[in-house]
Design an enzyme around this catalytic site. Sequence first.
Site, PDB file in Angstrom:
ATOM      1  N   SER A  59      35.603  33.897  45.075  1.00 40.55           N
ATOM      2  CA  SER A  59      37.057  34.242  44.448  1.00 40.55           C
ATOM      3  C   SER A  59      37.979  33.235  43.965  1.00 40.55           C
ATOM      4  CB  SER A  59      37.628  35.056  45.698  1.00 40.55           C
ATOM      5  OG  SER A  59      39.155  35.491  45.301  1.00 40.55           O
ATOM      6  N   HIS A  70      46.486  28.948  38.447  1.00 39.64           N
ATOM      7  CA  HIS A  70      47.450  28.851  37.879  1.00 39.64           C
ATOM      8  C   HIS A  70      47.965  27.416  37.198  1.00 39.64           C
ATOM      9  CE1 HIS A  70      49.089  32.567  39.771  1.00 39.64           C
ATOM     10  NE2 HIS A  70      48.274  32.230  40.966  1.00 39.64           N
ATOM     11  N   HIS A 123      41.781  34.958  36.935  1.00 38.94           N
ATOM     12  CA  HIS A 123      41.003  35.245  38.271  1.00 38.94           C
ATOM     13  C   HIS A 123      39.633  35.478  37.934  1.00 38.94           C
ATOM     14  CE1 HIS A 123      39.819  39.152  39.909  1.00 38.94           C
ATOM     15  NE2 HIS A 123      40.016  38.319  41.255  1.00 38.94           N
ATOM     16  N   ARG A 175      30.950  39.558  44.465  1.00 38.87           N
ATOM     17  CA  ARG A 175      30.712  39.596  45.664  1.00 38.87           C
ATOM     18  C   ARG A 175      29.568  40.384  45.893  1.00 38.87           C
ATOM     19  NH1 ARG A 175      35.095  41.969  43.960  1.00 38.87           N
ATOM     20  NH2 ARG A 175      35.199  44.298  43.674  1.00 38.87           N
ATOM     21  N   HIS A 200      54.316  50.290  38.370  1.00 39.82           N
ATOM     22  CA  HIS A 200      55.962  50.199  38.718  1.00 39.82           C
ATOM     23  C   HIS A 200      56.494  49.552  37.543  1.00 39.82           C
ATOM     24  CE1 HIS A 200      54.666  46.321  40.088  1.00 39.82           C
ATOM     25  NE2 HIS A 200      55.857  45.820  40.175  1.00 39.82           N
ATOM     26  N   GLY A 238      41.983  41.446  59.071  1.00 38.87           N
ATOM     27  CA  GLY A 238      42.340  40.013  59.721  1.00 38.87           C
ATOM     28  C   GLY A 238      41.446  39.008  59.341  1.00 38.87           C
ATOM     29  N   GLY A 239      41.454  39.142  58.002  1.00 34.78           N
ATOM     30  CA  GLY A 239      40.888  37.981  57.232  1.00 34.78           C
ATOM     31  C   GLY A 239      41.621  36.717  57.210  1.00 34.78           C
ATOM     32  N   ASN A 240      40.995  35.551  56.611  1.00 37.36           N
ATOM     33  CA  ASN A 240      41.985  34.475  56.782  1.00 37.36           C
ATOM     34  C   ASN A 240      43.179  34.420  55.777  1.00 37.36           C
ATOM     35  OD1 ASN A 240      42.694  31.613  56.036  1.00 37.36           O
ATOM     36  ND2 ASN A 240      40.623  30.809  56.882  1.00 37.36           N
TER      37      ASN A 240
END
Lengths: 303, 303
Positions: free
Chosen positions: B126, B130, B140, B144, B203, B286-288
Amino acid sequence: MALAQEQQTSLLDERKDTASTWFKTLRDQICTAFETLEDELSGGNKADMEAARFERTPWNRADTDQPNESGSVLKGGGEMSIMRGRVFEKVGVNISTVYGTFSEEFADKIPGAKDSGGVFWASGISLVAHMQSPLVPAVHMNTRMIATSKNWFGGGADLTPMFPDEEDTKAFHGAFKACCDRHNPSYYKEHKDWCDRYFFLPHRDEPRGVGGIFYDYLDTGDWDADFAYTQDVGQTFRDIYPEIVRRSMNEEWTEEQREHQLIRRGRYVEYNLLYDRGTQFGLKTGGNTEAILMSLPPEVKWP
Amino acid sequence: MALAQEQQTSLLDERKDTASTWFKTLRDQICTAFETLEDELSGGNKADMEAARFERTPWNRADTDQPNESGSVLKGGGEMSIMRGRVFEKVGVNISTVYGTFSEEFADKIPGAKDSGGVFWASGISLVAHMQSPLVPAVHMNTRMIATSKNWFGGGADLTPMFPDEEDTKAFHGAFKACCDRHNPSYYKEHKDWCDRYFFLPHRDEPRGVGGIFYDYLDTGDWDADFAYTQDVGQTFRDIYPEIVRRSMNEEWTEEQREHQLIRRGRYVEYNLLYDRGTQFGLKTGGNTEAILMSLPPEVKWP
């Protein structure tokens, strides 16, 4: 029976008016208090800037029964007040009174909205202040009345210092404890704990700041008492936050302190976009994006 | 029958190895290509800075069957690569291979996870970049492989210019169209449309950028073909993005252009925290956190 129902409706209408008029009055009082702070500044790194004033922008939803993209019908409007100043780098004070019909998906999540066929009314005041000085805490305050087939009050205020200061924290909590105690001896503990649970970033395992109070679905059966408490929360905020600002707004700060502030503000953004229910509620019912995202800090770093 | 099952398992294990080894290889190739750009810079506003290099930080989850706060069991680990440079203001390239058991709530949302009893395996790369120059698009890319009781590939790449440039957009889409066409004549239209739908901010009623391709749940029954496509997506990105960067990295930019860039980056933050499924998936299992939020821009404004 029909008469009793009519009286009920007219009583509720009167209460809605009373509440939304109060939110407007509180808005005016807070804006005046904040502009006074702009005038009073005499030190720190920004004293050579001009004292700022709030700019107000009213907005209105189209008066249509067509559901918006979110599937909800949303009418009504509000007023954004924003000030970009020398004490307040960016502060937004929004009031709004909206009504309509929730989408079915959304109605499932709101008390009494299934029984009202999704019909709702909501009025409130919402405030977020990001300060020029990293030595002055950021703050959030919001109070609201919501009606579906039930009606209730919610709100609270929480303080987010960049460098927690024991005196500031004590003053803020002390004021809200006194406020709570004026209405119900169990409120402070309950609403402080709720605040601690709610303003927490699980992915960082960090609280957002030093807390305050938070409450929702307040409907004790005594509307006048619940409204009086909600008014007192707003007044308490209006009085205590300027005191806290005054305590350190005239101190000089360093580049390192500013950097730290910009990074801490990132946590505020993460909280608001990932977890804040008001933000999610607003954006998902097709609310006013500019007003909702006025809470985002003027400058942020994720280095 | 037992033998057939064993062979199946060992074939799947082999494929997992093949895929995760590829993501690592691709990471190395991309980092090298990006460091070359750092070396090549000869103009623009930052040419007097030193050419930067990636810093790598490996991380591992505790090897425990205890569910974390999110209710999932998550093992495995990964490696973050981050570079803060003169072309790349902040770029993160993460690889990870994690496995475990989803919480019941989460398993309901993932194909095949109910039948696997929540057991899953996921490996991928991933990347978010910037750029210093507001004239160079942010980008980006992610690919996976995921396995539950089913297994599939997903990924894509999308370009976010601050000032859309027709040549850049054409080059990016042209490269991915050629990539798609090498594998299936219907992929480009399907995966481009998916990208347009997915990288959209309801939005704001705005697309995130000028698009690219996005795909998920790719399981045609021919694993080798699906993997070959996924590899090609990564290679296509590795080749075309540096070309686009070279096109404008040496141009000077103005303060106004920089301001515009900082404001547009706010949209990137809004998208990632409000809608991005990878971010939500990561944070909710609960990933990093550091690795997941490496995608956030180094400096942002909401004025």
